[in-house]
Each structure stands twice: as structure tokens, then as C-alpha cells.
Design a protein around this motif. Structure first.
Motif, PDB file in Angstrom:
ATOM      1  N   GLY A  27       0.791  -1.225   0.000  1.00 23.52           N
ATOM      2  CA  GLY A  27       0.000   0.000   0.000  1.00 23.52           C
ATOM      3  C   GLY A  27       0.822   1.274   0.000  1.00 23.52           C
ATOM      4  N   LEU A  99      -4.551   9.352  -7.696  1.00 20.09           N
ATOM      5  CA  LEU A  99      -4.164   8.143  -6.985  1.00 20.09           C
ATOM      6  C   LEU A  99      -2.651   8.031  -7.091  1.00 20.09           C
TER       7      LEU A  99
ATOM      8  N   VAL B  94     -11.242   1.946  -5.123  1.00 15.03           N
ATOM      9  CA  VAL B  94     -10.561   2.952  -5.923  1.00 15.03           C
ATOM     10  C   VAL B  94      -9.258   2.384  -6.453  1.00 15.03           C
ATOM     11  N   GLY B  95      -9.055   2.504  -7.737  1.00 15.06           N
ATOM     12  CA  GLY B  95      -7.798   2.044  -8.304  1.00 15.06           C
ATOM     13  C   GLY B  95      -7.611   2.636  -9.673  1.00 15.06           C
ATOM     14  N   GLU B 662      -8.516   0.757  -1.522  1.00 19.52           N
ATOM     15  CA  GLU B 662      -7.636   1.140  -2.613  1.00 19.52           C
ATOM     16  C   GLU B 662      -7.069  -0.120  -3.264  1.00 19.52           C
ATOM     17  N   ARG B 674      -6.343  -2.386  -0.003  1.00 18.18           N
ATOM     18  CA  ARG B 674      -6.172  -1.796   1.328  1.00 18.18           C
ATOM     19  C   ARG B 674      -7.362  -0.957   1.691  1.00 18.18           C
TER      20      ARG B 674
END
Lengths: 130, 814
Positions: A27, A99, B94-95, B662, B674
Motif C-alpha cells: 500500500g 491516486l 478505488v484504483g 484502494e 487496502r
């Protein structure tokens, strides 16, 4: 923490974050890799300018990026370094809607940073040898 | 929405709003299907309509999604599990594009629907490349919690190595089973719980009738539609029969017009009116009627059977006549002819003598002649003479009889000869001959009579025979010409009868259809109302500052005219949704339409998965979307996959309760998922994680200032947004402001001083308000670049954490 680091080591560390599947870095690796790669890029430029044009390393990042092609005597690489810095910076700042950078993007950026480190190494070698 | 409920609604309605004559029976029969309609039309005593509701499985129990497990499928290599909280709530996945997030929605779709049409539509490259390159074993599962089941429900689709996409095995709780056993097949079609970007984008392009179908299926009115179809099919078949009969008449008529036969004319006359005189036509063809007394055929038949004198009879009568005449002549010429007179004379003489004795003749006076001997001779002579006279009398009687018989041969010309109009046969010659034949000579001249009969009779016999042949030939010709027409009529008659019956049925069916249609439309409007309201509410949430206002949303029409009316007004001007909306707005509208459908209480799926609804959506819409999803999430499990953080940011900024997951993808298809509580805490956690971990290379620690700076920037963004929204700024305006800062000091300027341009004043501000944080902030900035942090790492991170919380106290609530 060693104060003297070299761009190759930072770049390798960034690459390891990408490649090594680990619970610890799960992450956080994309931004961490971006941070390390950007540090490596900035360190590379700093080392370059210290060797070939002292004082340039104190100027703004924008200025440093614009000069990179000329100082490396490789405009193509200079352009890529500038673009890469922008990509990495996006990953290093909080951006609404953004992102973290994807693995592929980081791979390309790291390759450029590595190429910069190599080019800086060669240039410094020439300067020392001259 | 059981069928009996719908049926009893209809029965009640028939009681309160009776259908026109006979239509009510048909409406009820229509619920039992087409054959019942036919039976009712046939007037058969109808069984009470039995509407099945036992056949339908009980509504499937409510199901929430707990996890999607994917292995070796699409972008996912090693087995990866997307876990979600079963129960109502909003989850954002979300990605970035290519991170593998869509693999999860695709896996869920594949598990539930198999390789259906939507997959087949995809490109060959996609189909061939479905299996992950880095991982050849493919298996995908979806886990659900289902009401009334203590154990989770696991639906798995797996492939043998190298198998094709559509060659998968389905397992339910580990056992091979069909998906039907879950009772999900129909709900999947009626309330699709998966809404992909692709579908949202193309849904409105599909046309108003497809939209109608997509929404009408959830109203549970299919029985009504089926009943309508049963009636319509019956009517169409009837109308088809009528049409065929009418078309056949055209052919028949031209055939009849070419037919040279009076029956053809009769039938044509019976065919002309709108209402065919089928009975008359039938009689004509059967030959048992029609046609008047003097019809051509009748007259021809009379002529063909014209009574004819037999040549033998004529000959024998004439011969007998002549012989009788000869007999009389012969007797007249002989002595015997006078015998009768003589016998009479002798008898009188004997009678006279018997009374007067004497032998003298009283006539001539001669004596001694009338002796006994004379008397004996005279008696003998009388007997002899009387026999001769009888012969002559018989001959005369014979002649009389022969003459009478000869005259009897002759009759007046038959009436049949009189009317030869239109019959195609000439009777003139025969009539003339017959008249001449009838002109029998008067008087006793039997020889003349015999000659007349013989000459005229033989001629007449020959002429009549010819006429009869001619008439028969004409009859035969006409019969030949009529036969095809007759056959055609015989073939047509059953069709015509069916068509006659059909006409009354069509009228009844039309009434029944009209009644059922109005019942259907009324129920449809009733049932669609809450959905239309939900769509309106959704659109109102989504449209924000769009000048497009959604008009009355209605399902209208039927059959090929069925449509969803999507009228809108733009700044008060009417228009069509498709014409005036941007793609982003259309997506919003499609989502407004389909979210209520997925959230129908009848659906067993308590979850809805929406794949990338925010593409082509402007920031203002994203706020509306977040609001709409939040509202839907109060009752449903809403899972949204999205490729950027707009929705996640909106959810965070608007303080909407949501779980954000995520999706990150390393090299070699290693996908990480995650849960993110909030970005500020997450960056702090990341910084601590790196600081505390001993087995990382030393270089890694150089990322800590970077994470700290990210935490401060995220906190600044959150604080600034919440403040601006509190101040009443529009979400779109807020988004524009958030795009300004490019450095930490600018972010802090925005958060602490309300202006990103005041980054230069941040240090002085901190000096006054949070002097302990000044060094930390400066080190964040410096260290992010150099990677060097001189002081104690932990203390540095804690200072950043404290400052973040003071900037954005809301963040820690998440």
C-alpha cells in the motif's frame, strides 16, 4: 542514516519497493518509490551541477531541469528527466483526484532516473579525468 | 408480486368496470393462455381459470455480498480477495485504470451470469486474454450472506488449465450445481445488480423500447402482457383467416367471371355484398337449389330429356292402322260383306213366317216355297251369314281402335321447346317439325293419317334425337366449365365459414384487448410511480446546476409502440433527453434509472455493484452522485468501483459514511487491496510503518518526510474543503480552489489562512499559533527532497501527526 548517499542506491531502493512483494510496504510502496526516485533524480542533478557548473544546484528546480540536457550533453535524456520529475512530483504531493502512480509508470520513471545516474557518473568521471 | 395477486386485481376490476359484451370471459380466459382463449371463443363452457402461483418458486432470500475472490482472471494473478461488509452501506473501490479493480466486478458478473451475450460481444483479444498471463490457474468466487442461511453462500466458477472462457464449471458451496437452484435467474434479469460504465453509457442509446423493457420487467406485469399477447395472437389469427378468405374471394370471383354458367352468376351475386350469403352459395354448389324454374340448365336438362317417339312404336301403330284398313276393305269387297244384311233379312223372314202359317212368299207371292225345308235351310243360312257379319264388325272395330291409337301418338309441341333463350341450342327446327306432326289430317281417311304419321313422325324422331344430343352436349360443356369453379368454391367454403365466425370473435377480442390494455396501463402507471419518483429524486440530486430538468417519466404504449418517455426541459424549453444531455448527464440519468430498479424490494440482491460511474462526469455531478449513492446505501449494499479519487474525495469532503478500498497493482499481477480510513491517518501510519521497520534498507527511511508532507497536505485539503462547504460554497467551486496548491506551504496557506497564495505567511502564522510545529513543517519540505531528517524520526512524525489533527480535527473521526 548516512548523509552521503548516491543516486544509484536510491534508485535501486525505489526499484526494490516495486519488485519485492512485502506486507510491510503493501500500500505505501507507490508513493515511497516515487519519493525515493525523485530524491535520486534531484541528487543526481545536484551531483552533476556540483561537478560541471557549481552554483547551478542552488537554483530553482525548474531552472535545474531546463539545464539538464545541456549539462549532460544529452537533450533527449534531459527532456525525459524533466518529464519524470513532474510525474514523480505528482506522486509526492497530495493531489485531489490523484491516486498514487501505478507500477508501470514508476518503472519507466525509475529507468530514467537510473539512466540519469549513469550519465552523471560518466560526466563526473570525465570532469575528474580532465 | 405473486401472480394470484395480479389476477385477483383483474377479477375485481372486471366486477367494478365490466368489460363489454362477452369480453370479460375472454379477459379471464387470456390469463390461462392461448388455448383457453380459443375455447372461450368457441363458446365452450369455460373451466374456472386456474392461475398458477404454486409453480413459481418462492422469492429468493435476501443476499449481501461478503467477498469476491479472484485468481488467474483478467488483471489478477495470485488469489486476491475483495472483502466487503455484508449489510447496507457504501463501499468505494478505488484504483487506477489497469490496477485490476475491474477484474473484481467482471469476476462477479462472470460468476453470476457466465459467459453471456455481453461477454461474447467483446473483442476476440479480450476473450483470448481473459486468463491472467502470470497465473494459469483460474478460479473466481463470490461469497454472500443469505437470510436464513447460517453458513455463507459460495458461488465459484473455475476453469481447467487452458480451458476456454465459456468452458467453466460452476460450484455452489463446493458442489457442482446450476445457478437456477438459487432462484436467481429471473431476478438477475429483472433487477440486475451489476451496472457497468459500459451499460450506463449505452443504456440510453438502446432506444425507448429497450428502456421500456428494462424497466417494465420489474413491475411484475408480465402476466398482463402475456394475457394481452394471448388475446392479440388469437385476434391476429382470426384476422388472418378473414384476410385469407377475402383474398380467396378475389381469385374465386375472377374464376367465376370466366365461367359460362348460371351458377357462377348466382354465386357471384351472393359474393358481392360485404356479408357473403354463404348458405346460398352452398345450396348452389350442392345443386339443390338456386336458379329459377326456367333457368338455362333446367331448360337444357328438359331438352336433353325431351320425350321421344320410338321409331318401332310409330312403325307398329302405322302398320296396325294400315292392316285394319285393309281388313275392312277386304270384307267390304267380298259377299260376306252383305251377309249381315242378308242374315237380318232372312231372320226377319223367319220371324214373319213363324207367325203366319203357309208356304206362299209374302214378298213375291210364289206359293209352296216357304216350306219346312226352306225354313231349315233359312235357319242354317242365318247362322252362316251372322258369322260372316261378325267378322266384318271386328274389322271395323279394329280400324277404329287403330285410328284412335294412331291419333294418340300425336301431342302438342312440349313447352320445353318454347323457350330457347340463352341456352346455346336451336329448337326451331324441332318445333316446326313438331307443329307439322301435330297437324293431323281430319276425317276418316285413315290412309292419309297413316301417311302423315309415317312421314312426319320419322322426321320428328330424327330431329328430336339430334336436339337431345345437342342439349346433352351443351349441358356437358357447361358442367365441364363449372366444375373447377365448383371445386374452388367447395374449398373456399370452410374458410368462408371460419371467416364469418372470426368476424364476431374479432370484435369480442378487440373489446377484451382494449379492456385489458387500459387495466394494464393503469396498473403500470400505479406501479411505476414510486420508481419514477425515485428517478426524479436521483436526478434532482445529480443534476446540481444542470439546466436540464427531467419531465414526466412514464412507461407508455404497448407492443412496438412501447417506450419510456424521457422528456426534459432545458431552461424551460422542452426537448428530448438524448438530444440535449451531455454524455456525463446521460450517464447520470441512466444511473438514476437503474439504481431504483436494482433497489426494488422484490429483488433478492441487497447489493449493487457499479463499475466506474464517474467517467465523463463533472465535479458538481460527482457530489450529487455521492449524495445519491449515500442515500441508496442506507438500505442497500452499494459497491462502487472507480478509477480516480473524485468520488472518494467527495465522500470524504461531504462527510459521507463510506468504506474506501484502494487497489494497487505491483508488477507480475500482484494486486493489493487496502482499506483506507482517511488519507491523513494513512500517510502518518505509512511514515510510522517505515520508521519502525528494521529490515528495510536504510534508503527507505528517506521517504518518511515525504509521507509526512503528504499527511499535512491531505489534512489541509480536508480542512479547507469542509470550511468552504460550511461557508456555503458550491462543490464545484471548492474543487477549483483545491486544484491551486502545488506546494506544502500553499496547502497550509489555504488551510490555515484561507488562501493558497499566502504560503509565505504560513511560517509566521505557525510561529504564533503552533510554534512547536514550525521545524516539523520545514523539515517535511526539505526532507521530502533531500530525504534527510536530522532529528529523532519518531518525534518528527508525532509532531506532524499532532499538527494534522489540529488542522483537520474531522479526519480522526473517520
Amino acid at each position: 542514516m548516512p548523509d552521503v548517499v548516491d543516486a544509484h542506491a536510491l534508485t535501486s531502493a525505489a526499484r526494490d519497493l516495486l519488485r519485492i512483494d512485502s506486507d510491510v510496504t503493501a500500500g505505501l510502496w507507490p508513493r515511497a518509490a516515487a519519493l525515493l526516485a525523485r530524491q535520486a533524480l534531484e541528487l543526481g542533478l545536484e551531483q552533476l551541477y556540483r561537478a560541471v557548473a557549481p552554483g547551478l544546484e542552488e537554483t530553482s528546480m525548474r531552472c535545474q531541469l531546463l539545464c539538464a540536457g545541456t549539462m549532460l550533453n544529452d537533450r533527449e535524456l534531459g527532456g525525459r528527466v524533466a518529464a519524470t520529475w513532474n510525474v514523480l512530483s505528482d506522486g509526492c504531493h497530495h493531489r485531489v483526484y490523484e491516486l498514487p502512480p501505478a507500477a508501470g509508470e514508476l518503472n519507466v520513471a525509475i529507468a530514467t532516473v537510473w539512466a540519469l545516474a549513469e550519465a552523471v557518473e560518466r560526466t563526473r568521471g570525465r570532469v575528474r579525468g580532465a | 408480486m405473486t401472480d394470484t395477486a395480479l389476477f385477483s386485481l383483474v377479477v375485481e376490476r372486471i366486477a367494478s368496470q365490466p368489460a363489454p359484451d362477452g369480453a370479460g370471459d375472454l379477459v379471464l380466459a387470456a390469463f390461462a393462455g392461448r388455448s383457453a382463449v380459443d375455447a372461450a371463443l368457441g363458446g365452450q363452457a369455460e373451466q374456472p381459470v386456474a392461475v398458477t402461483d404454486g409453480a413459481k418458486p418462492a422469492a429468493a432470500a435476501a443476499a449481501y455480498l461478503t467477498a469476491i475472490e479472484v485468481e488467474g482472471f483478467r488483471g489478477v494473478g495470485e488469489r486476491t480477495t475483495l472483502s466487503v461488509d455484508p449489510g447496507p452501506g457504501l463501499t468505494l473501490v478505488v484504483g487506477r485504470n489497469g490496477s485490476g479493480k475491474s477484474s473484481f466486478s467482471e469476476a462477479l458478473e462472470m460468476v453470476l451470469l457466465g459467459s453471456n451475450q455481453r461477454w461474447k460481444d467483446r473483442s476476440k483479444v479480450w476473450q483470448d486474454g481473459w486468463q491472467n498471463l502470470h497465473h494459469r490457474h483460474s478460479s473466481i468466487s463470490a461469497r454472500f450472506t443469505v437470510d436464513g442461511r447460517p453458513e455463507p453462500l459460495v458461488v465459484t466458477r473455475s476453469w481447467n488449465d487452458g480451458a476456454a472462457l465459456d468452458d467453466s464449471a460452476l460450484l455452489i458451496d463446493g458442489k457442482p450445481k446450476a445457478l437456477d437452484t438459487l432462484g436467481w435467474t429471473e431476478p438477475l434479469a429483472a433487477y440486475p445488480p451489476l451496472l457497468s460504465h459500459h451499460e450506463l453509457e449505452s443504456a440510453l442509446d438502446a432506444g425507448p423500447s429497450k428502456l421500456y423493457d428494462a424497466l417494465a420487467s420489474i413491475l411484475g406485469l408480465s402476466q398482463l402482457t402475456d394475457a394481452q399477447n394471448a388475446l392479440r395472437d388469437a385476434r391476429l389469427e382470426m384476422e388472418h383467416t378473414s384476410k385469407r378468405a377475402r383474398e380467396a374471394v378475389v381469385t374465386l370471383r375472377s374464376l367465376l367471371e370466366q365461367t359460362d354458367d348460371e351458377r357462377a352468376t348466382t354465386v357471384l351475386a351472393a359474393l358481392k355484398p360485404k356479408q357473403w350469403d354463404i348458405d346460398a352459395i352452398e345450396r348452389t354448389v350442392a345443386g339443390s337449389g338456386g336458379g329459377d324454374e326456367h333457368g338455362v340448365l333446367r331448360r337444357l336438362r328438359d331438352l336433353a330429356g325431351l320425350p321421344v317417339l320410338e321409331r318401332e312404336r310409330l312403325t307398329s301403330v302405322v302398320t296396325a292402322l294400315r292392316e285394319a284398313h285393309d281388313g275392312v276393305q277386304r270384307l267390304r269387297d267380298s259377299d260376306a260383306a252383305r251377309a249381315h244384311a242378308t242374315a237380318e233379312l232372312l231372320q226377319q223372314a223367319l220371324d214373319v213366317h213363324a207367325h203366319t202359317e203357309g208356304e206362299t212368299c209374302p214378298v213375291c207371292g210364289t206359293s209352296n216355297v216357304l216350306t219346312y225345308e226352306w225354313r231349315l235351310r233359312a235357319v242354317a243360312r242365318v247362322t252362316e251369314l251372322r258369322a260372316e257379319a261378325a267378322q266384318a264388325e271386328a274389322a271395323a272395330r279394329m280400324l277404329g281402335e287403330s285410328a284412335r291409337a294412331a291419333r294418340q301418338l300425336v301431342s302438342a309441341p312440349p313447352l320445353a321447346l318454347g323457350d330457347a333463350r340463352d341456352i346455346g341450342v336451336d329448337t326451331g327446327a324441332v318445333t316446326q317439325l313438331w307443329e307439322r306432326w301435330a297437324e293431323v289430317p281430319d276425317g276418316d281417311d285413315v290412309m292419309a293419317l297413316a301417311a302423315h304419321l309415317e312421314s312426319q313422325g320419322l322426321r320428328l324422331i330424327a330431329a328430336v334425337a339430334d336436339l337431345r344430343r345437342e342439349a346433352a352436349a351443351e349441358l356437358e360443356r357447361r358442367e365441364r366449365s363449372w366444375r373447377p369453379a365448383a371445386e374452388a368454391i367447395l374449398q373456399w367454403l370452410p374458410l368462408a365459414r371460419a371467416a364469418r365466425d372470426a368476424e364476431t370473435s374479432v370484435a369480442r377480442l378487440k373489446n377484451a384487448e382494449a379492456w385489458l390494455k387500459s387495466a394494464h396501463d393503469e396498473l403500470r402507471d400505479q406501479r411505476f410511480k414510486p420508481i419514477a419518483d425515485a428517478v426524479q429524486a436521483n436526478w434532482t440530486a445529480l443534476r446540481q446546476d444542470s439546466n436540464v430538468k427531467l419531465g414526466d417519466l412514464r412507461l407508455a404504449g404497448a407492443a412496438s409502440q412501447r417506450r419510456l418517455t424521457l422528456d426534459v426541459t432545458v431552461d424551460g424549453e422542452p426537448g428530448s433527453a438524448l438530444g440535449v444531455m451531455s454524455q456525463g448527464e446521460l450517464n447520470c440519468l441512466a444511473l438514476s434509472l437503474f439504481l431504483p430498479r436494482a433497489a426494488m424490494p422484490e429483488s433478492p440482491f441487497r447489493f449493487v455493484v457499479i463499475d466506474d460511474p464517474v467517467q465523463a462526469m463533472d465535479p458538481a455531478k460527482v457530489e450529487g452522485l455521492a449524495t445519491m449513492l449515500a442515500r441508496a446505501a442506507q438500505e442497500r449494499q452499494v459497491i462502487v468501483l472507480t478509477h480516480d479519487t473524485r468520488l472518494a474525495d467527495a465522500v470524504r469532503f461531504l462527510d459521507i459514511q463510506a468504506t474506501v478500498i484502494e487497489v494497487l497493482r505491483r508488477e507480475s499481477s500482484v494486486v493489493e487491496l487496502r482499506r483506507i480510513l482517511d488519507p491523513v491517518q494513512r500517510y502518518i501510519d505509512d511514515a510510522f510503518a517505515v520508521a519502525k521497520t528494521k529490515d528495510l534498507p536504510v534508503e527507505a527511511q528517506r521517504v518518511i518526510p515525504g509521507f509526512c508532507r503528504l499527511a499535512l497536505e491531505a489534512a489541509s485539503a480536508l480542512a479547507a474543503t469542509r470550511r468552504m462547504l460550511r461557508e456555503g460554497k458550491r462543490y464545484a467551486q471548492v474543487q477549483a480552489v483545491l486544484a491551486q496548491p502545488s506546494t506544502l506551504l500553499m496547502w497550509l496557506g489555504l488551510a490555515l489562512l484561507g488562501d493558497a497564495q499566502r504560503g509565505g505567511d504560513v511560517r509566521a502564522h505557525l510561529q504564533r499559533q503552533q510554534p512547536w510545529a514550525v521545524d516539523a513543517v520545514m523539515e517535511c519540505n526539505r526532507g521530502a527532497h533531500s530525504g534527510v531528517v536530522a532529528r529523532d524520526l519518531m518525534a518528527f512524525i508525532r509532531a506532524v501527526e499532532r499538527l494534522s489533527k489540529e488542522i483537520a480535527p474531522e479526519a480522526s473521526r473517520a
